[in-house]
Design a protein around this motif. Structure first.
Motif, PDB file in Angstrom:
ATOM      1  N   ILE A 178      46.474  48.566  10.458  1.00 49.75           N
ATOM      2  CA  ILE A 178      47.228  47.603  11.257  1.00 49.75           C
ATOM      3  C   ILE A 178      48.230  48.396  12.072  1.00 49.75           C
ATOM      4  O   ILE A 178      49.022  49.170  11.515  1.00 49.75           O
ATOM      5  CB  ILE A 178      47.964  46.584  10.371  1.00 49.75           C
ATOM      6  CG1 ILE A 178      46.970  45.821   9.481  1.00 49.75           C
ATOM      7  CG2 ILE A 178      48.757  45.595  11.227  1.00 49.75           C
ATOM      8  CD1 ILE A 178      47.630  44.894   8.471  1.00 49.75           C
ATOM      9  N   VAL A 179      48.186  48.231  13.392  1.00 42.98           N
ATOM     10  CA  VAL A 179      49.056  49.011  14.267  1.00 42.98           C
ATOM     11  C   VAL A 179      49.941  48.106  15.115  1.00 42.98           C
ATOM     12  O   VAL A 179      49.640  46.927  15.331  1.00 42.98           O
ATOM     13  CB  VAL A 179      48.243  49.946  15.191  1.00 42.98           C
ATOM     14  CG1 VAL A 179      47.394  50.907  14.366  1.00 42.98           C
ATOM     15  CG2 VAL A 179      47.366  49.149  16.161  1.00 42.98           C
ATOM     16  N   GLU A 180      51.034  48.693  15.579  1.00 43.94           N
ATOM     17  CA  GLU A 180      51.938  47.995  16.486  1.00 43.94           C
ATOM     18  C   GLU A 180      51.337  48.022  17.890  1.00 43.94           C
ATOM     19  O   GLU A 180      50.927  49.081  18.386  1.00 43.94           O
ATOM     20  CB  GLU A 180      53.307  48.666  16.497  1.00 43.94           C
ATOM     21  CG  GLU A 180      54.012  48.622  15.150  1.00 43.94           C
ATOM     22  CD  GLU A 180      55.362  49.318  15.143  1.00 43.94           C
ATOM     23  OE1 GLU A 180      56.098  49.151  14.172  1.00 43.94           O
ATOM     24  OE2 GLU A 180      55.653  50.047  16.123  1.00 43.94           O
ATOM     25  N   ILE A 243      45.081  60.221  10.947  1.00 49.58           N
ATOM     26  CA  ILE A 243      45.112  58.894  11.575  1.00 49.58           C
ATOM     27  C   ILE A 243      46.535  58.519  11.946  1.00 49.58           C
ATOM     28  O   ILE A 243      46.794  58.006  13.054  1.00 49.58           O
ATOM     29  CB  ILE A 243      44.502  57.836  10.629  1.00 49.58           C
ATOM     30  CG1 ILE A 243      43.003  58.093  10.443  1.00 49.58           C
ATOM     31  CG2 ILE A 243      44.730  56.430  11.182  1.00 49.58           C
ATOM     32  CD1 ILE A 243      42.354  57.181   9.407  1.00 49.58           C
ATOM     33  N   ARG A 244      47.468  58.778  11.071  1.00 54.42           N
ATOM     34  CA  ARG A 244      48.862  58.414  11.307  1.00 54.42           C
ATOM     35  C   ARG A 244      49.401  59.106  12.559  1.00 54.42           C
ATOM     36  O   ARG A 244      50.082  58.486  13.390  1.00 54.42           O
ATOM     37  CB  ARG A 244      49.697  58.744  10.072  1.00 54.42           C
ATOM     38  CG  ARG A 244      49.266  57.960   8.831  1.00 54.42           C
ATOM     39  CD  ARG A 244      49.888  58.475   7.554  1.00 54.42           C
ATOM     40  NE  ARG A 244      51.343  58.309   7.551  1.00 54.42           N
ATOM     41  CZ  ARG A 244      52.120  58.712   6.550  1.00 54.42           C
ATOM     42  NH1 ARG A 244      51.572  59.290   5.471  1.00 54.42           N
ATOM     43  NH2 ARG A 244      53.420  58.531   6.601  1.00 54.42           N
ATOM     44  N   VAL A 245      49.100  60.390  12.710  1.00 54.68           N
ATOM     45  CA  VAL A 245      49.569  61.145  13.876  1.00 54.68           C
ATOM     46  C   VAL A 245      48.863  60.672  15.147  1.00 54.68           C
ATOM     47  O   VAL A 245      49.488  60.498  16.192  1.00 54.68           O
ATOM     48  CB  VAL A 245      49.358  62.657  13.662  1.00 54.68           C
ATOM     49  CG1 VAL A 245      49.781  63.441  14.896  1.00 54.68           C
ATOM     50  CG2 VAL A 245      50.140  63.138  12.450  1.00 54.68           C
ATOM     51  N   GLU A 251      50.714  55.806  21.026  1.00 50.85           N
ATOM     52  CA  GLU A 251      51.852  54.870  21.050  1.00 50.85           C
ATOM     53  C   GLU A 251      51.540  53.525  20.400  1.00 50.85           C
ATOM     54  O   GLU A 251      52.047  52.483  20.814  1.00 50.85           O
ATOM     55  CB  GLU A 251      52.366  54.685  22.488  1.00 50.85           C
ATOM     56  CG  GLU A 251      52.843  55.994  23.108  1.00 50.85           C
ATOM     57  CD  GLU A 251      53.398  55.815  24.510  1.00 50.85           C
ATOM     58  OE1 GLU A 251      53.286  54.697  25.059  1.00 50.85           O
ATOM     59  OE2 GLU A 251      53.929  56.799  25.048  1.00 50.85           O
ATOM     60  N   HIS A 252      50.694  53.570  19.376  1.00 50.50           N
ATOM     61  CA  HIS A 252      50.407  52.393  18.552  1.00 50.50           C
ATOM     62  C   HIS A 252      50.478  52.808  17.083  1.00 50.50           C
ATOM     63  O   HIS A 252      49.458  52.847  16.388  1.00 50.50           O
ATOM     64  CB  HIS A 252      49.032  51.808  18.893  1.00 50.50           C
ATOM     65  CG  HIS A 252      48.964  51.245  20.275  1.00 50.50           C
ATOM     66  ND1 HIS A 252      49.564  50.054  20.623  1.00 50.50           N
ATOM     67  CD2 HIS A 252      48.397  51.733  21.412  1.00 50.50           C
ATOM     68  CE1 HIS A 252      49.351  49.813  21.904  1.00 50.50           C
ATOM     69  NE2 HIS A 252      48.651  50.810  22.406  1.00 50.50           N
ATOM     70  N   GLY A 261      56.673  57.026  13.721  1.00 53.37           N
ATOM     71  CA  GLY A 261      57.018  56.210  14.877  1.00 53.37           C
ATOM     72  C   GLY A 261      57.027  54.707  14.735  1.00 53.37           C
ATOM     73  O   GLY A 261      57.359  54.006  15.702  1.00 53.37           O
ATOM     74  N   ALA A 262      56.662  54.152  13.566  1.00 48.77           N
ATOM     75  CA  ALA A 262      56.624  52.693  13.440  1.00 48.77           C
ATOM     76  C   ALA A 262      58.034  52.111  13.435  1.00 48.77           C
ATOM     77  O   ALA A 262      58.962  52.683  12.866  1.00 48.77           O
ATOM     78  CB  ALA A 262      55.899  52.284  12.161  1.00 48.77           C
TER      79      ALA A 262
END
Length: 306
Positions: A178-180, A243-245, A251-252, A261-262
């Protein structure tokens, strides 16, 4: 009754039927042919209820490949519930491997801060109940807050075989996140070179001299009106925090991942789950595939309002 169909009765239970495979086929097609008294819905129920075994091992995938000489067992009774421990579920075990579904919050193995309750320690205690000489070896890790499919070896030999041939042995490694925000385009490939700092933060670069190659494919599966997306992610490489990086790169960032960055945490955990792992068994050569169901909190987050 043909020689390829042999019923076995277990005392106090329904009959099991053994079916010998004579030609290459997919599991569903084989069962449709061998069980003419059952329709596809009946067979899907048998698969879902873990009543179909191949050479004694439960398979639920309808397209599992069969080879001549294998024995498909149609169990008369549902399989017992998968073995569960606090923090993990045992998905599969044989003399060489253990596959689990790890819950978010459980460490893969010991750290300086926590040495007792880890996936490694739980499973190590489990196999030592059979014999104190049994040992466990970690093949790959999941971050503490990442849930999903994870694999361990029961010998140093199997660990080495898996790790040394990782890119050839692993056929599929799929995550959901789930991403921003909602990525554009809705599908793509992220490629960069990753390197970890002394502060244990992984950095991304386009310079091949500044790290190891990392490739992540993503596809948007669902979105919400308030700007979140569920992504399916397939790894072509398996770097730490890849994946996180990469989600930070486009930018999500993954929800709950303040390290990369979240700005939000709507599900009160890291929004990353290792859903599917497919590989070639290092000893038998058999094609294996395991799935960890989408966590309920992920499902609820994307449930459409009625």
């Amino acid at each position: 009754m043909s020689k390829t169909e042999q019923p076995r009765v277990r005392r106090g239970q329904r009959t099991d039927t053994d079916l010998t495979v004579s030609a290459p086929a997919e599991l569903m097609a084989f069962l449709v042919e061998k069980l003419p008294h059952k329709n596809r819905s009946n067979i899907k129920s048998l698969l879902k209820n873990k009543q179909i075994l191949v050479n004694g091992k439960v398979f639920t995938q309808f397209n599992h490949p069969l080879q001549p000489g294998q024995v498909v067992t149609v169990a008369g009774n549902r399989a017992p519930e998968t073995t569960q421990y606090r923090g993990l579920t045992l998905l599969y075990e044989d003399p060489h491997l253990i596959v689990i579904n790890k819950q978010s919050g459980l460490l893969s193995m010991a750290s300086n801060k926590e040495r007792d309750r880890t996936a490694y320690s739980i499973l190590s205690d489990y196999i030592k109940k059979e014999s104190p000489k049994n040992r466990l070896f970690i093949i790959h890790r999941l971050d503490r807050e990442t849930s999903g499919v994870m694999m361990f070896a029961k010998s140093e030999k199997v660990q080495r075989l898996m790790q040394e041939s990782w890119n050839d042995t692993i056929k599929e490694r799929t995550y959901v996140a789930i991403v921003e925000g909602i990525p554009e385009p809705p599908a793509g490939t992220i490629t960069s070179y990753l390197k970890e700092s002394k502060a244990l933060i992984v950095y991304s670069s386009q310079n091949p001299e500044h790290g190891q190659l990392a490739i992540t494919n993503y596809t948007v599966q669902k979105t919400t009106e308030d700007g979140y997306a569920l992504l399916e992610l397939e790894l072509e490489t398996g770097r730490k925090n890849q994946i996180r990086v990469h989600m930070q790169d486009i930018e999500h960032p993954i929800v709950g991942d303040s390290k990369y960055g979240a700005r939000s945490n709507p599900i009160n955990r890291l929004g990353l789950h290792a859903q599917r792992l497919a590989f070639e068994h290092p000893i038998t050569g058999e094609q294996m595939q395991f799935m960890a169901p989408l966590p309920k909190v992920f499902q609820t987050f994307f449930k459409q309002p009625e």
